[in-house]
Write a protein that holds these residues in place. Sequence first.
Motif, mmCIF file in Angstrom:
data_model
loop_
_atom_site.group_PDB
_atom_site.id
_atom_site.type_symbol
_atom_site.label_atom_id
_atom_site.label_comp_id
_atom_site.label_asym_id
_atom_site.label_seq_id
_atom_site.Cartn_x
_atom_site.Cartn_y
_atom_site.Cartn_z
ATOM 1 N N UNK A 116 -0.708 43.645 5.252
ATOM 2 C CA UNK A 116 -1.848 44.287 4.585
ATOM 3 C C UNK A 116 -2.523 43.299 3.638
ATOM 4 N N UNK A 117 -1.697 42.480 2.909
ATOM 5 C CA UNK A 117 -2.270 41.505 1.975
ATOM 6 C C UNK A 117 -3.119 40.489 2.719
ATOM 7 N N UNK A 118 -2.628 40.012 3.841
ATOM 8 C CA UNK A 118 -3.392 39.013 4.596
ATOM 9 C C UNK A 118 -4.705 39.596 5.119
ATOM 10 N N UNK A 151 1.269 57.299 2.399
ATOM 11 C CA UNK A 151 1.476 56.936 1.003
ATOM 12 C C UNK A 151 1.919 55.483 0.855
ATOM 13 N N UNK A 152 2.875 55.039 1.661
ATOM 14 C CA UNK A 152 3.356 53.670 1.559
ATOM 15 C C UNK A 152 2.245 52.685 1.876
ATOM 16 N N UNK A 153 1.468 52.997 2.922
ATOM 17 C CA UNK A 153 0.382 52.090 3.302
ATOM 18 C C UNK A 153 -0.701 52.077 2.234
ATOM 19 N N UNK A 158 -3.559 49.435 -2.346
ATOM 20 C CA UNK A 158 -3.923 49.468 -3.754
ATOM 21 C C UNK A 158 -3.364 48.265 -4.505
ATOM 22 N N UNK A 159 -2.138 47.842 -4.196
ATOM 23 C CA UNK A 159 -1.580 46.659 -4.825
ATOM 24 C C UNK A 159 -2.372 45.410 -4.475
ATOM 25 N N UNK A 160 -2.830 45.370 -3.237
ATOM 26 C CA UNK A 160 -3.610 44.206 -2.829
ATOM 27 C C UNK A 160 -4.965 44.199 -3.514
ATOM 28 N N UNK A 161 -5.567 45.363 -3.696
ATOM 29 C CA UNK A 161 -6.889 45.463 -4.300
ATOM 30 C C UNK A 161 -6.842 45.530 -5.825
#
Length: 805
Positions: A116-118, A151-153, A158-161
């Motif tokens: 997701x971060x990438x 929720x996990x996704x 949200x952590x990435x953004x």
Amino acid sequence: METLLNDCSGEVQDIDSDIATDPEEMSFLVLRVVGVMGQAMQVVNPNLISSILRCAKKTDIPLSNQKAAIHAFRLMGINDEVSNVLMEIYEDPQSPVEKRLSAFLILMKNPDQAIVRNIVNNLENVKDKQLKSFVVSYLNNIRNSDEPQMHQLKEYIELTLKGKKPPTNKVFDGMSRNYKVDSPLGSIQSNIIFDATDTFPKEMMLETTAKVFDNNYDIFEIGVEGTGFEPTIDALFGERGFFPESISRIMDLAGDKIPLFREVLDRVAPHQGKIKRRVPQDHLRGLQESFRRLINEVRFSSAPEATAYLQLLGDEIGYLKTSEMRKMAETLFMYYHVFTRTLPAKAFFALTSSNENEVFAHYIFMENAFTRPTASGFPLKFSLAGVLAPGAKGGLAHSTMTDLTFMPSVGLEFITQMGVHIPDYVDAGIEMHTNMYHESSFKAKVAMNRNQIRLSIPAPKSNIQLLSISNKLLSVSSGQTKIVPSLVDDQIDSTNCQPLFSGLKYCTTLRYSNSTLMDQAPYYPLTGETKFAVEIQPTGKVSEYTATITDEILREGEKGRHKVKSLKLTLKTEGEDSTEATASLKYNRNKNIFLTEVVIPDYDVEAGIKLAVTGSNADGKKITIDVTNKNIPQLTLVGRSRLEMMRDAMLQLQLVIPALKTDASVTANLRKEEDVLIDLETIIHLPETSYQQKTSLKYNGDTFEVELKSDASSEIQKMIPNLEDHHRQLQQLIEDMLDQKVAKTDMKLRHIVTKGIEVLLTFDTCLTYTTPEPRHNDSRQGKFIYIAPFTHIAIQTALQRHTIR
């Protein structure tokens, strides 16, 4: 599978197949199958994963095969090797948008935080607007989702953004997007993917899921992928397309004469006013050129290709390509050509070249069976089945004569079974066979020459069953079948035959058991064998039936000067019981005589009808119709007419029956000189009777004069000789009857009749109706005695004719 796939190299190593296979189509099929089998295939053959990844990274194979290789991982576990390869494909700017998005969707099936971060961090470097629009809409739909599985996704996103501005995109304006609608019952998701070079969607997908106990289950998924539609659509609706060009020419042709029509066309093609076109004056030629350009662009452009698939409850039901649809259409057209042209031609050739053709069909229906337990422990089995077998045999055979044979037949049988059936041990029971059968036969030979047609029908040599209905019981035990005999000794077996026509007889056969004589006899149809048949049986006295039609020209009269056209029909039965019948038509052109004749020697029939038209315009026309039997006139009908210069006209109709000595005529004359005279005369002659009536009408312009004369004479007593003798004999017979004595009395019958008549006369005299004059408060009514008036009249008539002593 790995051998069939062969790293999508284009080489098929399946040497056992005798059918030529397209390597690309085989690779596509293998990848789709692997995608359906999913994790089971991954466990059984781990080396297959590497082969699929090599197919996904290739760029020299069809794009559909590359995407199929990526979609093969949708039900598999994504390890680091697969994840890295899919991420490379997603980040490759040289890959098509559809392929990159396919890799993105597989990665997002079950991603970790690093994936997701990438993806989120790489959005700023994505130059393709279609790809960026779809990814942003997909991520936003995840962020806005309330499903527990997301929720996990959502946390990963949200952590990435964190500390960054969330990605946004505009509403649907020809860009690729992901749409998703959530509800308490489930969700609906749709993907629409465009290409930067085209305005027509490349892919469309619709997926529905149902929510049950906080778990999502796939209901169905429909997807369509297409390429190559743009040239056709541009040729139809583009700037220089057929429809815009046609609308522009129609608007120019209409001009300002129909403003409402121009307004409607402006709404259909709103940009026509902005684009300046030079419209030629010859609009018809311009439309022809536009249509020809449309045909050429569609013909020489690449054929559009599309693939549609359907997934139901998470399993792929199947997929279909337009190339396969074209092959199906070609196959259907081939079969249509075979069934509508080839087979009818072959069937017609077979039917007209041989009379030994056979066509039969068998149809089994109503196969019902059920088993019921019994107290003894043996299962009791019931079954019912029907068999229909129609067919025909025959055809045409050409030689010196044309042989025509047609023998249709149809059979219908119902088989009912009841018994105990234990496989490999016991098979015993009762079978009932009910049969209905029909057959018929027609054989004929046709011979033709210059003036004759001959039809020969051989007489049947065996019985022909027009209808047969039979029922019989069979006992089945240990593989053997026997007919169950009747329990009733009184067996009715009758055959009744009636003659149909010469050489054939019509027979009815009836066979059954008369169970009325036994109180304990079973009910029908368990009484035994039963049969009812209607059949035609030959007598053996006729071998052939022939019909001959002869057309010829005869010479009659002195030195054969009269040409007579003759048409003759001869019906004949050959054999011991030979019969012949002849019907002929003759027309004498010189005398205008038409003659018909029917001759049947065996039945003493020789009848004829003669129609003759004679006369001239000066002497009048005469039409004669003669009906004869054995050349003896039986009836003659004559019609005469004459017309001279509209001044003298005559019309007459005469009927003569020689056997009854009857002659009747009606004559009408019209003369017009100074006065108009009309005469109508009727003459009837019967045996010993004649009648004549004449009516004359005269009109001189002022007055009418009508004269009526009638004359009738009859000597009918000559037809009954000795009339007085018959009267005396009748009188004597009545006297003898009245002089007979009544038993045990001294009276005669005359006395009883006389007294009876006197009593009747007395009652007739007393037949009165008295009504006194009305008095005050008098309510009495008169008495009425009624005797039938015809009795009185009959008695008086008898008294007048006979004197009773």
